[in-house]
Write a protein that holds these residues in place. Structure first.
Motif, short mmCIF file in Angstrom:
data_model
loop_
_atom_site.label_atom_id
_atom_site.label_comp_id
_atom_site.label_asym_id
_atom_site.label_seq_id
_atom_site.Cartn_x
_atom_site.Cartn_y
_atom_site.Cartn_z
N ASN A 1 0.83 -1.22 0.00
CA ASN A 1 0.00 0.00 0.00
C ASN A 1 0.85 1.26 0.00
OD1 ASN A 1 -1.88 -2.00 0.40
ND2 ASN A 1 -2.93 -1.01 2.09
N ARG A 2 1.88 1.28 0.85
CA ARG A 2 2.63 2.52 1.01
C ARG A 2 3.87 2.58 0.13
NH1 ARG A 2 3.23 2.63 7.32
NH2 ARG A 2 1.59 1.08 7.60
N GLY A 3 4.28 1.41 -0.40
CA GLY A 3 5.47 1.38 -1.26
C GLY A 3 5.10 1.21 -2.72
N HIS A 4 4.53 0.04 -3.03
CA HIS A 4 4.24 -0.27 -4.43
C HIS A 4 3.27 0.73 -5.06
CE1 HIS A 4 3.37 -2.46 -8.06
NE2 HIS A 4 2.10 -2.62 -7.71
N HIS A 5 2.16 1.01 -4.39
CA HIS A 5 1.16 1.91 -4.99
C HIS A 5 1.71 3.31 -5.21
CE1 HIS A 5 -2.75 -0.05 -5.67
NE2 HIS A 5 -2.23 -0.97 -4.89
N ARG A 6 2.62 3.70 -4.37
CA ARG A 6 3.18 5.05 -4.49
C ARG A 6 4.20 5.12 -5.63
NH1 ARG A 6 6.22 7.85 0.58
NH2 ARG A 6 6.63 9.86 -0.40
N HIS A 7 4.99 4.06 -5.78
CA HIS A 7 6.10 4.13 -6.74
C HIS A 7 5.88 3.26 -7.97
CE1 HIS A 7 8.41 6.39 -3.82
NE2 HIS A 7 8.12 5.49 -2.90
N VAL A 8 4.67 2.71 -8.12
CA VAL A 8 4.40 1.76 -9.21
C VAL A 8 4.84 2.32 -10.57
CG1 VAL A 8 2.03 2.62 -9.51
CG2 VAL A 8 2.61 0.30 -10.22
N ALA A 9 5.29 1.39 -11.43
CA ALA A 9 5.68 1.74 -12.80
C ALA A 9 6.77 2.81 -12.84
CB ALA A 9 4.46 2.15 -13.63
N THR A 10 7.69 2.74 -11.90
CA THR A 10 8.89 3.58 -11.94
C THR A 10 10.09 2.66 -11.66
OG1 THR A 10 9.01 4.07 -9.57
CG2 THR A 10 7.63 5.52 -10.90
N PRO A 11 11.29 3.08 -12.07
CA PRO A 11 12.47 2.25 -11.79
C PRO A 11 12.72 2.09 -10.29
CG PRO A 11 12.95 3.90 -13.47
CD PRO A 11 11.61 4.25 -12.90
N GLU A 12 12.14 3.01 -9.48
CA GLU A 12 12.36 2.95 -8.03
C GLU A 12 11.54 1.85 -7.35
OE1 GLU A 12 11.80 5.81 -9.66
OE2 GLU A 12 13.77 6.75 -9.47
N ASP A 13 10.59 1.27 -8.07
CA ASP A 13 9.72 0.27 -7.45
C ASP A 13 10.22 -1.14 -7.72
OD1 ASP A 13 7.60 -0.96 -6.16
OD2 ASP A 13 6.37 -1.00 -7.97
N PRO A 14 10.74 -1.84 -6.71
CA PRO A 14 11.21 -3.21 -6.96
C PRO A 14 10.07 -4.17 -7.32
CG PRO A 14 11.29 -2.70 -4.61
CD PRO A 14 10.94 -1.42 -5.32
N ALA A 15 8.81 -3.75 -7.08
CA ALA A 15 7.66 -4.61 -7.38
C ALA A 15 7.04 -4.31 -8.75
CB ALA A 15 6.61 -4.49 -6.29
N SER A 16 7.73 -3.49 -9.57
CA SER A 16 7.30 -3.27 -10.96
C SER A 16 8.41 -3.81 -11.85
CB SER A 16 7.11 -1.78 -11.26
OG SER A 16 6.07 -1.23 -10.47
N SER A 17 8.07 -4.78 -12.72
CA SER A 17 9.13 -5.42 -13.50
C SER A 17 9.51 -4.59 -14.72
CB SER A 17 8.69 -6.82 -13.93
OG SER A 17 7.57 -6.74 -14.78
N LYS A 18 10.75 -4.79 -15.15
CA LYS A 18 11.29 -4.00 -16.26
C LYS A 18 11.42 -4.86 -17.50
CE LYS A 18 13.97 -1.26 -12.96
NZ LYS A 18 13.55 -1.95 -11.73
N MET A 19 11.30 -4.21 -18.66
CA MET A 19 11.49 -4.92 -19.92
C MET A 19 12.90 -5.51 -19.95
SD MET A 19 11.38 -3.40 -23.77
CE MET A 19 11.08 -4.44 -25.19
N GLY A 20 12.99 -6.77 -20.36
CA GLY A 20 14.29 -7.42 -20.44
C GLY A 20 14.72 -8.09 -19.15
N GLU A 21 13.87 -8.02 -18.14
CA GLU A 21 14.18 -8.65 -16.85
C GLU A 21 13.32 -9.90 -16.75
OE1 GLU A 21 14.25 -6.75 -12.43
OE2 GLU A 21 12.41 -6.36 -13.54
#
Lengths: 402, 55
Positions: free
Chosen positions: A171-191
């Motif tokens: 709630n306080r981490g992922h939802h705030r930083h979603v879809a940014t490189p700072e969010d470890p719970a949003s995956s990146k292309m090529g990962e």
């Protein structure tokens, strides 16, 4: 059939019938899937039947998604307050929570009291983990709600897999930083999912703890204070899983370690597929734009959405995190996965296939249209990915790409 | 004492009540909340997004 009605000043009487109302009851029956292997073993005596729940989860649900298809039905906004206030919908996820604990105890008892080969042990343990992972999804639905009972039940559900930091972190981490490189719970292309999980799982523990520590410090309390919600859930895990070890012996140690990990793996799988490659843009002041509907991947299959409290209507969930599952809406023209979450979890485990299905679909999204500046890319992979997809048409509708 | 609303989820920060669960004691002015303040309910709207609803 239950009907909701409201008098609209301009449109007159609005009537809505929720066709899924009673289908949600199946959430209480999912333990039967988990326990089907044990039931079949008593009928056949063959230990290989323990694989049945795993096959149902990864292949059976995907087959149902294909057979039953999509569900685009949305409740009218005028009806949503009534849906949100309806105690029936509210109690279903709450009542699902004891099921998660019950199933864990049954699996522990069964493993401790039967002479099993290693394959049987592994199949049973993974099945228990799969169902505990579903418990993290139940906790996800409950943990976003405001009433204390639901937040408490979320912590109980998380205790089944020792993932007590999840709601705070999410709630306080992922939802705030979603879809940014700072969010470890949003995956990146090529990962790939294995690289993602390796970073995401420990980072989730750290971020959840850090968020709760900040809250405790603002209250002037030590991080070890009993009102620390992460600690409360961990303490429940200690009591429940400790009791299982005392009751059923040391065989519980490998059982619990593996079932916990496989529960976490389910959540990690969801995180991996929900925002793959999607990126919020920076505003002139350096901050990120708000999370928009095109920053989540969606799927709208009836079967897997019933399994996951409509988690697959993910864009609406990020736009309105406190909105209850029965009110989440489907919208056209959003980033859409080619199948439901169950099938995508299986696909993600084969990275070459995942990239083949998802990378072109990502590049073809209307807001990206092949522009790598608008993609969340794994560090150091951009040049290679640009070369790989140079010349690939991004003009076709995403739905035709895969 | 004023009230501020989260435009995303409707949560209201009431300066009289504060938000003790988040560590903001009753009487904490909205302007005294840290710049990193996010909506305690939805966490997707930050301090800069909140709107004044009542002076």
């Amino acid at each position: 059939m239950h009907q909701f009605t409201v008098q609209h000043p301009e449109q007159g009487e609005i009537i809505y019938q929720d066709r899924k109302r009673y289908l949600w009851l199946v959430s209480l029956l999912y333990p039967l899937i988990a326990l089907s292997g044990i039931g079949l073993f008593y009928l056949t005596g063959n230990q290989w039947v323990f694989v049945v729940p795993l096959v149902i989860a990864y292949i059976g649900i995907s087959a149902l998604d294909w057979l039953i298809g999509e569900d685009r039905n949305n409740p009218p906004e005028e009806i949503v307050p009534q849906l949100e206030a309806d105690a029936y919908y509210r109690w279903l996820p709450i009542l699902t929570v004891p099921m998660h604990l019950l199933v864990l105890v049954i699996f522990a008892w069964f493993i401790a009291n039967h002479d099993l080969g290693l394959p049987a042990f592994l199949m049973l343990t993974l099945t228990a983990g799969l169902y505990s992972g579903l418990g993290i999804n139940t906790a996800h639905e409950l943990g976003h709600k405001k009433p204390a009972l639901e937040r408490w039940m979320a912590r109980v559900a998380l205790a089944a897999s020792g993932y007590g930091h999840f709601c705070v972190e999410h709630n306080r981490g992922h939802h705030r930083h979603v879809a940014t490189p700072e969010d470890p719970a949003s995956s990146k292309m090529g990962e790939n999912i294995y690289q993602f999980a390796w970073a995401e799982i420990p980072a989730g523990f750290r971020r959840g703890w850090a968020c709760e520590k900040e809250r405790m410090e603002r209250q002037g309390k030590s991080v070890w204070h009993p009102t620390n919600e992460v600690l409360q859930s961990y303490a429940l895990t200690l009591v429940i899983q400790g009791a299982l070890i005392v009751a059923f012996g040391w065989i519980m140690l490998p059982f619990l370690l593996l079932q916990n990990f496989f529960g976490w793996w389910q959540l990690t799988s969801a995180n991996y597929i929900e925002h793959y490659g999607l990126l919020r843009q920076r505003k002139p002041n350096g901050g990120y734009e708000h999370c928009q509907p095109w920053h989540s991947w969606n799927a709208d299959y009836l079967a897997s959405n019933l399994l996951l409290f409509q988690l697959e209507r993910h864009s609406d969930h990020h736009a309105h995190p406190t909105r209850r599952y029965q009110s989440l809406r489907s919208f056209p023209s959003l980033p859409t996965l080619p199948t439901g979450y169950s099938g995508m979890y299986a696909l993600a485990m084969v990275p070459a296939l995942w990239y083949r299905v998802m990378d072109k679909r990502l590049l073809a999204l209307p807001h990206i249209a092949g522009d790598f500046d608008k993609i969340n890319i794994a560090p150091g992979r951009r040049a290679e990915l640009e070369a790989r997809y140079a010349g690939v048409s991004v003009q076709q509708p995403a739905v035709q790409e895969a | 004492m004023a009230k501020y609303i989260c435009p995303g989820c409707g949560y209201q920060y009431n300066e009289v009540l504060g938000e003790p669960r988040e560590g903001y004691v009753p009487g904490t002015a909205f302007s005294d909340l840290p710049e990193g303040f996010v909506c305690p309910d939805c966490a997707v709207r930050a301090k800069e997004d909140f709107e004044l609803v009542e002076e």
